[in-house]
Every structure is written in C-alpha cells, then in structure tokens.
Design a protein around this motif. Structure first.
Motif, PDB file in Angstrom:
ATOM      1  N   GLY A 279       0.829  -1.217   0.000  1.00 18.52           N
ATOM      2  CA  GLY A 279       0.000   0.000   0.000  1.00 18.52           C
ATOM      3  C   GLY A 279       0.854   1.253   0.000  1.00 18.52           C
ATOM      4  O   GLY A 279       0.642   2.179  -0.792  1.00 18.52           O
ATOM      5  N   SER A 280       1.856   1.283   0.865  1.00 14.85           N
ATOM      6  CA  SER A 280       2.653   2.512   0.951  1.00 14.85           C
ATOM      7  C   SER A 280       3.505   2.695  -0.306  1.00 14.85           C
ATOM      8  O   SER A 280       3.774   3.822  -0.722  1.00 14.85           O
ATOM      9  CB  SER A 280       3.499   2.558   2.224  1.00 14.85           C
ATOM     10  N   ASP A 281       3.895   1.593  -0.950  1.00 18.34           N
ATOM     11  CA  ASP A 281       4.665   1.713  -2.197  1.00 18.34           C
ATOM     12  C   ASP A 281       3.796   2.219  -3.346  1.00 18.34           C
ATOM     13  O   ASP A 281       4.267   2.986  -4.197  1.00 18.34           O
ATOM     14  CB  ASP A 281       5.303   0.368  -2.562  1.00 18.34           C
ATOM     15  N   ILE A 282       2.535   1.791  -3.382  1.00 19.57           N
ATOM     16  CA  ILE A 282       1.633   2.281  -4.435  1.00 19.57           C
ATOM     17  C   ILE A 282       1.454   3.804  -4.280  1.00 19.57           C
ATOM     18  O   ILE A 282       1.551   4.566  -5.241  1.00 19.57           O
ATOM     19  CB  ILE A 282       0.279   1.541  -4.382  1.00 19.57           C
TER      20      ILE A 282
ATOM     21  N   GLY B  61       2.649   6.858  -6.840  1.00 18.85           N
ATOM     22  CA  GLY B  61       1.738   7.938  -7.244  1.00 18.85           C
ATOM     23  C   GLY B  61       2.348   9.309  -6.980  1.00 18.85           C
ATOM     24  O   GLY B  61       2.310  10.208  -7.838  1.00 18.85           O
ATOM     25  N   ILE B  62       2.935   9.472  -5.806  1.00 17.97           N
ATOM     26  CA  ILE B  62       3.565  10.752  -5.453  1.00 17.97           C
ATOM     27  C   ILE B  62       4.718  11.053  -6.412  1.00 17.97           C
ATOM     28  O   ILE B  62       4.851  12.165  -6.933  1.00 17.97           O
ATOM     29  CB  ILE B  62       4.070  10.715  -3.984  1.00 17.97           C
ATOM     30  N   ASN B  63       5.557  10.055  -6.669  1.00 22.85           N
ATOM     31  CA  ASN B  63       6.715  10.266  -7.546  1.00 22.85           C
ATOM     32  C   ASN B  63       6.294  10.643  -8.962  1.00 22.85           C
ATOM     33  O   ASN B  63       6.900  11.510  -9.591  1.00 22.85           O
ATOM     34  CB  ASN B  63       7.589   9.008  -7.569  1.00 22.85           C
ATOM     35  N   LYS B  64       5.235   9.989  -9.452  1.00 20.79           N
ATOM     36  CA  LYS B  64       4.771  10.297 -10.806  1.00 20.79           C
ATOM     37  C   LYS B  64       4.144  11.681 -10.857  1.00 20.79           C
ATOM     38  O   LYS B  64       4.395  12.471 -11.767  1.00 20.79           O
ATOM     39  CB  LYS B  64       3.745   9.249 -11.260  1.00 20.79           C
ATOM     40  N   ARG B  65       3.337  11.995  -9.848  1.00 19.45           N
ATOM     41  CA  ARG B  65       2.599  13.268  -9.839  1.00 19.45           C
ATOM     42  C   ARG B  65       3.560  14.474  -9.786  1.00 19.45           C
ATOM     43  O   ARG B  65       3.363  15.465 -10.450  1.00 19.45           O
ATOM     44  CB  ARG B  65       1.635  13.265  -8.647  1.00 19.45           C
ATOM     45  N   TRP B  66       4.613  14.353  -8.962  1.00 21.37           N
ATOM     46  CA  TRP B  66       5.505  15.510  -8.796  1.00 21.37           C
ATOM     47  C   TRP B  66       6.882  15.299  -9.425  1.00 21.37           C
ATOM     48  O   TRP B  66       7.792  16.097  -9.201  1.00 21.37           O
ATOM     49  CB  TRP B  66       5.616  15.885  -7.317  1.00 21.37           C
ATOM     50  N   LYS B  67       7.018  14.205 -10.194  1.00 21.24           N
ATOM     51  CA  LYS B  67       8.287  13.922 -10.879  1.00 21.24           C
ATOM     52  C   LYS B  67       9.487  13.957  -9.929  1.00 21.24           C
ATOM     53  O   LYS B  67      10.483  14.651 -10.153  1.00 21.24           O
ATOM     54  CB  LYS B  67       8.495  14.890 -12.048  1.00 21.24           C
ATOM     55  N   VAL B  68       9.337  13.227  -8.824  1.00 26.96           N
ATOM     56  CA  VAL B  68      10.430  13.114  -7.856  1.00 26.96           C
ATOM     57  C   VAL B  68      10.800  11.640  -7.716  1.00 26.96           C
ATOM     58  O   VAL B  68      10.171  10.769  -8.334  1.00 26.96           O
ATOM     59  CB  VAL B  68      10.040  13.724  -6.479  1.00 26.96           C
ATOM     60  N   HIS B  69      11.824  11.350  -6.923  1.00 20.54           N
ATOM     61  CA  HIS B  69      12.280   9.957  -6.765  1.00 20.54           C
ATOM     62  C   HIS B  69      12.390   9.605  -5.290  1.00 20.54           C
ATOM     63  O   HIS B  69      13.425   9.153  -4.820  1.00 20.54           O
ATOM     64  CB  HIS B  69      13.633   9.754  -7.464  1.00 20.54           C
ATOM     65  N   LEU B  70      11.295   9.831  -4.558  1.00 19.11           N
ATOM     66  CA  LEU B  70      11.330   9.523  -3.131  1.00 19.11           C
ATOM     67  C   LEU B  70      11.272   8.005  -2.913  1.00 19.11           C
ATOM     68  O   LEU B  70      10.840   7.255  -3.803  1.00 19.11           O
ATOM     69  CB  LEU B  70      10.154  10.209  -2.421  1.00 19.11           C
ATOM     70  N   THR B  71      11.721   7.573  -1.736  1.00 20.56           N
ATOM     71  CA  THR B  71      11.719   6.132  -1.445  1.00 20.56           C
ATOM     72  C   THR B  71      10.927   5.800  -0.182  1.00 20.56           C
ATOM     73  O   THR B  71      10.910   4.648   0.264  1.00 20.56           O
ATOM     74  CB  THR B  71      13.170   5.617  -1.293  1.00 20.56           C
ATOM     75  N   ASP B  72      10.296   6.808   0.438  1.00 21.57           N
ATOM     76  CA  ASP B  72       9.438   6.548   1.601  1.00 21.57           C
ATOM     77  C   ASP B  72       8.394   7.654   1.702  1.00 21.57           C
ATOM     78  O   ASP B  72       8.747   8.825   1.868  1.00 21.57           O
ATOM     79  CB  ASP B  72      10.289   6.501   2.887  1.00 21.57           C
ATOM     80  N   SER B  73       7.132   7.269   1.617  1.00 22.09           N
ATOM     81  CA  SER B  73       6.069   8.279   1.682  1.00 22.09           C
ATOM     82  C   SER B  73       5.463   8.386   3.075  1.00 22.09           C
ATOM     83  O   SER B  73       4.623   9.237   3.325  1.00 22.09           O
ATOM     84  CB  SER B  73       4.954   7.928   0.684  1.00 22.09           C
ATOM     85  N   GLN B  74       5.878   7.509   3.983  1.00 19.64           N
ATOM     86  CA  GLN B  74       5.105   7.360   5.229  1.00 19.64           C
ATOM     87  C   GLN B  74       5.884   7.552   6.522  1.00 19.64           C
ATOM     88  O   GLN B  74       5.265   7.708   7.577  1.00 19.64           O
ATOM     89  CB  GLN B  74       4.488   5.951   5.292  1.00 19.64           C
ATOM     90  N   ASN B  75       7.201   7.492   6.489  1.00 18.49           N
ATOM     91  CA  ASN B  75       7.911   7.418   7.768  1.00 18.49           C
ATOM     92  C   ASN B  75       7.623   8.630   8.663  1.00 18.49           C
ATOM     93  O   ASN B  75       7.691   9.777   8.232  1.00 18.49           O
ATOM     94  CB  ASN B  75       9.425   7.295   7.529  1.00 18.49           C
ATOM     95  N   GLY B  76       7.336   8.327   9.938  1.00 18.69           N
ATOM     96  CA  GLY B  76       7.059   9.393  10.901  1.00 18.69           C
ATOM     97  C   GLY B  76       8.314  10.075  11.403  1.00 18.69           C
ATOM     98  O   GLY B  76       8.245  11.118  12.050  1.00 18.69           O
ATOM     99  N   PHE B  77       9.472   9.494  11.127  1.00 18.97           N
ATOM    100  CA  PHE B  77      10.745  10.081  11.565  1.00 18.97           C
ATOM    101  C   PHE B  77      11.175  11.077  10.498  1.00 18.97           C
ATOM    102  O   PHE B  77      11.565  10.697   9.385  1.00 18.97           O
ATOM    103  CB  PHE B  77      11.766   8.952  11.711  1.00 18.97           C
ATOM    104  N   ARG B  78      11.077  12.361  10.819  1.00 22.67           N
ATOM    105  CA  ARG B  78      11.322  13.392   9.805  1.00 22.67           C
ATOM    106  C   ARG B  78      11.611  14.740  10.453  1.00 22.67           C
ATOM    107  O   ARG B  78      11.295  14.966  11.620  1.00 22.67           O
ATOM    108  CB  ARG B  78      10.116  13.504   8.888  1.00 22.67           C
TER     109      ARG B  78
ATOM    110  N   TYR C  88      -6.241   5.973   3.967  1.00 21.95           N
ATOM    111  CA  TYR C  88      -4.986   6.254   3.256  1.00 21.95           C
ATOM    112  C   TYR C  88      -5.257   6.571   1.791  1.00 21.95           C
ATOM    113  O   TYR C  88      -4.716   7.534   1.236  1.00 21.95           O
ATOM    114  CB  TYR C  88      -4.016   5.066   3.379  1.00 21.95           C
ATOM    115  N   ILE C  89      -6.117   5.749   1.176  1.00 20.96           N
ATOM    116  CA  ILE C  89      -6.388   5.963  -0.250  1.00 20.96           C
ATOM    117  C   ILE C  89      -7.133   7.280  -0.451  1.00 20.96           C
ATOM    118  O   ILE C  89      -6.802   8.073  -1.342  1.00 20.96           O
ATOM    119  CB  ILE C  89      -7.174   4.763  -0.826  1.00 20.96           C
ATOM    120  N   TRP C  90      -8.111   7.554   0.394  1.00 23.50           N
ATOM    121  CA  TRP C  90      -8.888   8.785   0.270  1.00 23.50           C
ATOM    122  C   TRP C  90      -7.996  10.017   0.468  1.00 23.50           C
ATOM    123  O   TRP C  90      -8.026  10.959  -0.329  1.00 23.50           O
ATOM    124  CB  TRP C  90     -10.070   8.760   1.258  1.00 23.50           C
ATOM    125  N   SER C  91      -7.166   9.976   1.486  1.00 20.97           N
ATOM    126  CA  SER C  91      -6.304  11.144   1.742  1.00 20.97           C
ATOM    127  C   SER C  91      -5.281  11.319   0.611  1.00 20.97           C
ATOM    128  O   SER C  91      -4.956  12.438   0.207  1.00 20.97           O
ATOM    129  CB  SER C  91      -5.623  11.028   3.109  1.00 20.97           C
TER     130      SER C  91
END
Ligand SMILES: Nc1nc2c(ncn2[C@@H]2O[C@H](COP(=O)(O)OP(=O)(O)O)[C@@H](O)[C@H]2O)c(=O)[nH]1
Ligand SMILES: [Mg+2]
Length: 222
Positions: free
Chosen positions: A129-132, A136-153, A213-216
């Motif tokens: 789920g988090s990879d899907i 989506g995020i990488n395609k939408r903003w043309k970036v190459h992130l490898t984690d969309s969810q980590n709370g450590f930031r 998650y999907i809705w947000s």
C-alpha cells in the motif's frame, strides 16, 4: 537554527524514558504531545522535566498538528516513542535544512531498511500500500522519493505551519509530504533504519484505515 524534538505518545510508559534521554542532546526544546495516555507516559515525561501537551484525542495526526503549533524551535523533528527510530540519526536529518538545501527531510526506510515492513501478511500489505502511494507521489511531482510514510522526519517549523494539515491519524505523514511538494517546498531524504517497536502494538490496524490512506492520497493529489 534551533531544534524542537516532538515525540507523539499514546501509552508508551515502557519506552518513553529511554527515548527522551536519547533525544535530549539533539534538542534545544523537547515536547511530548500525548494522546491521552491511560498509563504513566505523561508522569514519566514530566519527571524528566520535559514539557507535555495533550492533543484533542483524534489520533497521531491531531497530535502532530498540536506539536507544530506549540514548537518554539526553527526546525521540528518528529520521532516516535516506541523505539522504532534511532535518535542518533537526528543530526543527519536536520542537516539539509540547516544547510539551506531542504525544507522537509524524511528518514527513508527504502534507503535504510525496516524491521516493520517484512515478515507477515499484514506487513506485506502495509508495504505494498505505501509503495503504491509512493509511486503515485513520484509520478505526480516527478520526484524519486523512497518513503512516503515514515514518521521520523524533520521540517522547518514555518513551512509546517503553512501546510494547513488536516489529517487526524497517521495519514498526516503522506499529507505533509504531498503538500510540501504541491507548494514547491524542497523535500529530501536520508537513509534511516526502522526498528521493531520495543513493546506493544502499532495503532495502525490496516483493516480499519486502508481506505483513509487511499482517500487522503487521492484528495491531496489535486
Ligand atoms: N499524540 C498522539 N500520539 C499517538 C497517537 N497514536 C499513536 N501515537 C504515537 O505515534 C507514534 C507511532 O505510533 P505507532 O503505533 O508505533 O504507529 P506506526 O509506527 O506507524 O506503526 C508512537 O510514538 C505512538 O505512541 C495519538 O492518538 N496521539
Ligand atoms: Mg511504531
């Protein structure tokens, strides 16, 4: 730049002392945002002279929003109370912001590995789920992130306050990343390893939250 380390907590009396003590040397200010723990979490934090504020009881996202309002530092670091994140990574996490090269820096489990994303069906589904969402995020903003969810930031406090964050649960993490990208802020990553939580269970019960998650995700794409 000064650093506020924010630890969201809910019933973490078994791990909170250790995490506070390990974070202190990396923080100008420490702040616990507690989700109305029924155990001794708040008492232990106050005994260690750490300021404790309560969220509104709506979830971790609510807690992070309260923390963002209360923080006095120029940079906020969010770190979980469950022992999943290593406070020794904090200097690397804040460095790109201090160097003026990033506004949000996410600790990446894609680059640093995770003990919580592999080994059973629930973890597999969580990872897929988090990879899907990540793709989506990488395609939408043309970036190459490898984690969309980590709370450590780490995030610049003034940037966090401009995001108008709305998610009440852990979906706030993807919302924060997506809104930063949407508003043109610079998002960076450093490798951080995610350890298995030391005690108890995660608040995330996939069966109950997958649709949120999907809705947000869909809401924040546009
Ligand atoms: N303030 C606040 N913190 C919470 C709440 N729910 C969970 N947390 C904290 O958020 C962090 C991450 O929670 P966890 O259950 O480990 O989620 P996971 O790491 O995403 O599986 C932990 O430090 C929890 O104590 C809440 O409702 N309010
Ligand atoms: Mg955890």
């Amino acid at each position: 730049m000064t650093v506020t380390v924010i630890i969201p907590t809910k019933n973490e009396e078994r791990s909170i002392k250790k995490i506070i003590n390990r974070c202190k040397k990396h923080a100008d200010e420490m702040l616990i945002v507690d989700g109305h723990s029924k155990d001794n979490t708040r008492k232990i934090a106050e005994e260690l002279s750490v300021r404790v504020v309560l969220d509104h009881g709506k979830g971790k996202g609510d807690g992070l929003r309260v923390g963002i309002q209360e923080a006095k530092g120029d940079i906020i670091v969010f770190i979980d109370a469950d022992g999943s994140h290593d406070p020794e990574d904090i200097p690397q996490l804040v460095k790109p912001i201090q160097d003026g090269k990033a506004d949000l820096v996410v600790g990446s489990r894609g680059k640093g590995g995770s003990d919580e994303l592999h080994g059973d069906v629930e973890k597999l589904l969580r990872m897929i789920g988090s990879d899907i969402i990540l793709i989506g995020i990488n395609k939408r903003w043309k970036v190459h992130l490898t984690d969309s969810q980590n709370g450590f930031r780490a995030i610049r406090t003034d940037v966090a306050r401009q995001l108008d964050l709305k998610e009440n649960i852990t979906t706030i993490e993807q919302e924060m990343t997506m809104k930063c990208l949407k508003k043109g802020f610079r998002v960076d990553e450093i490798p951080t390893h995610e350890y298995k939580r030391e005690y108890g269970d995660s608040v995330i019960k996939l069966k109950k939250v997958w649709f949120r998650y999907i809705w947000s995700f869909l809401k924040n794409l546009i």
